[in-house]
Motif scaffolding. Structure first.
Motif: not given
Ligand code: AMP
Ligand code: MG
Length: 426
Positions: A208, A205, A225, A319-320, A221-222, A270
Motif C-alpha cells: 500500500e 514493507t 516510516n 511494526p508498520g 498511503i504515503f 517496518t
Molecule cells: P503492518 O505492520 O504491515 O501490518 O502495517 C500496519 C499498518 O501500518 C497498516 O495500516 C499499514 O498500512 C501501515 N504502514 C505500514 N508501513 C507503513 C509505512 N512505512 N508508513 C506508514 N504507514 C505504514
C-alpha cells in the motif's frame, strides 16, 4: 530502563503470533544481548571527527599551555625588584628593556630591576614572576611607574595549567564533540581513531505504500516510516543503506533481507511483523534461520515488534503503524543501535506532573504522547495528554514534547501524579 518488570507478562490480547510476550525491560535486555558491537577502527582527520565514536581513550601528548605565558597585555617583571611585600604602596620606576609578543621564539632573560613589555600569550621571560596589567601602571618613555607591589605569579598562565601531559582528555566509546575537537587541537592531535560507521539497512514493507511526491493510487498511503527512520538515523557515526519499499511478497522480502543482512550490521524492517496473511516477516525470518529473541512485547503500541539475529546482523522488525514504529524504535531499536556503535544510549528519563487522569489495563506498558506549556513550583512540566495513543496516529507524536511511560502494572493515573517521560526527539 526502569526497574525490571515481571519476567514474562501475559498477553492481554494476542497479536496472533505464537511466542512469549516479554516485558519491555526483558525485551530490551534480550535485544542488547544480541548486539555485536562494531570492532573495526579507522582514522579520521580532526576536522571530520565530530560525532564519531572515539575508539580509544586519548591522553594529552603534551601540556597546555606548553610554556608559561602572559594572560594580559602588560609588563613582565620580578617581584624581587621591590623591597616590601605584595600590596605595599609607593612609587617605583622600572626601566623597560625588552618587548615580547605572542609567537616570539626569542629566549629572553630579564635583568634584575627591569621589565619587559609583554603581550597576551607571549612567553614569560626568564627572571620574571609576574605580569602587571598595562592598566595598572603608567608608562613614561622607556620606564613604567608602579604604585603598588604586585603579587607574584599574577597574570601568568603556567605550563600545563589547563591540561597536564598524560591526562585523559577523551574517554573511549563516546561521541566526539566540537569542544573535544578544540581540546584535541590544543594538544596537537591532527587525527584520531574512531569506530567505523555502523551500517544500518532500512526496508519498508507494504503493497500500500507510495513515496511522498508520487501519485497515490486507490488504497495507497504515503510511506512515513521511511523518512522518520532515515531522519532519526541521520548521524555521522552511522551509514544508512535504504532499500526503499518492498512489496508484501515473501520471496522478494526474503531476497532483500538476505542481501541487507549480508552487508549491514543492523537490518530494520517496518511492517509485516504481525500475524496477518500478508505479514511475511516471520516466515522470511524462519526461512533465513534467524535466531529470534523477541516476538511480542507487552507494550502499547508496538506489541508485534520482532528482534532476532540474521547471521551477524541484528534484525529489528518494527511494526508498520507509524506511532508503533516510532515507539519501538525509541524503546528497542535505538538502544541496540547505540550499543552496536559502542555508545551508551543517553535517553534519560525526566518527570512531569499529569494534568489529566487516565485509566489503562494492566499487563502492557503504555506510551502516551504529552506536551506542556506550564511548570509547577519545582520546575516539573504540567503535562497534558495528546491524542489516544493509537498506534496509527502521527499527529500527537509530532506535537509531543515527550512520551509518558505508564508501567504495565499501573492501571490508574490521577491528575497531579508524577509521571515518567522519555525524550521524543531523535
Ligand atoms: P503492518 O505492520 O504491515 O501490518 O502495517 C500496519 C499498518 O501500518 C497498516 O495500516 C499499514 O498500512 C501501515 N504502514 C505500514 N508501513 C507503513 C509505512 N512505512 N508508513 C506508514 N504507514 C505504514
Ligand atoms: Mg503490511
Amino acid at each position: 530502563m526502569s526497574i525490571l518488570q515481571s519476567l514474562i507478562e501475559q498477553p492481554v490480547c494476542s497479536a496472533g503470533k505464537s511466542g512469549k510476550v516479554l516485558s519491555v525491560d526483558i525485551a530490551v535486555e534480550k535485544t542488547l544481548r544480541a548486539v555485536e558491537a562494531v570492532q573495526d577502527i579507522e582514522h579520521v582527520a580532526l576536522g571530520e571527527a565530530k560525532n564519531r565514536v572515539a575508539a580509544v581513550s586519548i591522553h594529552a601528548p603534551m601540556s597546555v599551555p606548553p610554556f608559561a605565558n602572559s594572560a594580559m597585555d602588560g609588563y613582565a617583571l620580578s617581584t624581587s625588584s621591590f623591597e616590601g611585600g605584595p600590596g605595599v604602596s609607593g612609587e617605583w620606576r622600572i626601566p623597560v628593556t625588552d618587548r615580547i609578543v605572542a609567537g616570539s621564539s626569542e629566549q629572553i632573560s630579564l635583568e634584575h630591576g627591569t621589565a619587559a613589555r609583554i603581550m597576551t600569550g607571549a612567553p614569560i621571560p626568564d627572571g620574571a614572576d609576574v605580569v602587571v596589567m598595562q592598566e595598572c601602571c603608567k608608562r613614561d618613555g622607556e620606564v613604567i611607574i608602579l604604585n603598588q607591589i604586585p603579587k607574584p605569579s599574577k597574570n601568568i598562565r603556567l605550563a600545563g595549567e589547563d591540561i597536564a601531559e598524560g591526562e585523559l582528555i577523551i574517554p573511549a566509546k563516546r561521541l566526539i564533540t566540537s569542544r573535544d575537537q578544540a581540546l584535541l587541537a590544543a594538544t596537537g592531535i591532527a587525527e584520531l581513531a574512531v569506530y567505523r560507521k555502523l551500517k544500518v539497512g532500512l526496508i519498508s514493507t507494504g503493497n500500500e505504500l507510495a513515496e511522498p511526491g508520487q501519485e497515490l493510487d486507490r488504497g495507497q498511503i504515503f510511506n512515513s516510516n521511511r523518512v522518520y527512520l532515515n531522519s532519526c538515523l541521520s548521524r555521522p557515526w552511522l551509514e544508512i543503506e535504504d532499500y526503499g519499499i518492498v512489496e508484501d511478497k515473501a520471496t522478494t522480502i526474503r531476497e532483500l533481507v538476505r542481501e541487507a543482512a549480508s552487508s549491514c550490521d543492523i537490518v530494520i524492517t517496518t511492517g509485516g511483523v504481525s500475524a496477518g496473511e500478508e505479514d511475511h516477516m516471520l516466515d522470511v525470518l524462519k526461512q533465513e534461520s534467524a535466531e529470534l529473541e523477541v516476538l511480542k512485547v507487552a507494550m502499547r503500541p508496538g506489541k508485534p515488534v520482532t528482534v532476532g539475529k540474521l547471521g551477524h546482523a541484528l534484525y529489528l522488525g518494527l511494526p508498520g503503524n507509524p506511532y508503533a514504529c516510532a515507539i519501538t524504535f525509541m524503546q528497542l531499536a535505538w538502544p541496540a543501535i547505540c550499543s552496536t556503535a559502542n555508545l551508551k544510549p543517553i535517553a534519560e528519563a525526566t518527570y512531569a506532573i499529569a494534568d489529566f487522569s487516565y485509566e489503562k489495563p494492566t499487563g502492557r506498558t503504555e506510551y502516551v504522547p504529552v506536551s506542556w506549556d506550564e511548570y509547577d513550583d519545582t520546575g516539573r512540566p504540567i503535562a497534558i495528554r495528546l491524542g489516544k495513543s493509537a498506534s496509527a496516529s502521527l499527529l500527537p507524536l509530532a506535537k509531543a514534547r515527550a512520551i509518558a511511560i505508564f508501567r504495565s502494572d499501573c492501571s490508574t493515573i490521577t491528575k497531579g501524579d508524577q509521571i515518567t517521560l522519555m525524550p521524543v526527539d531523535f
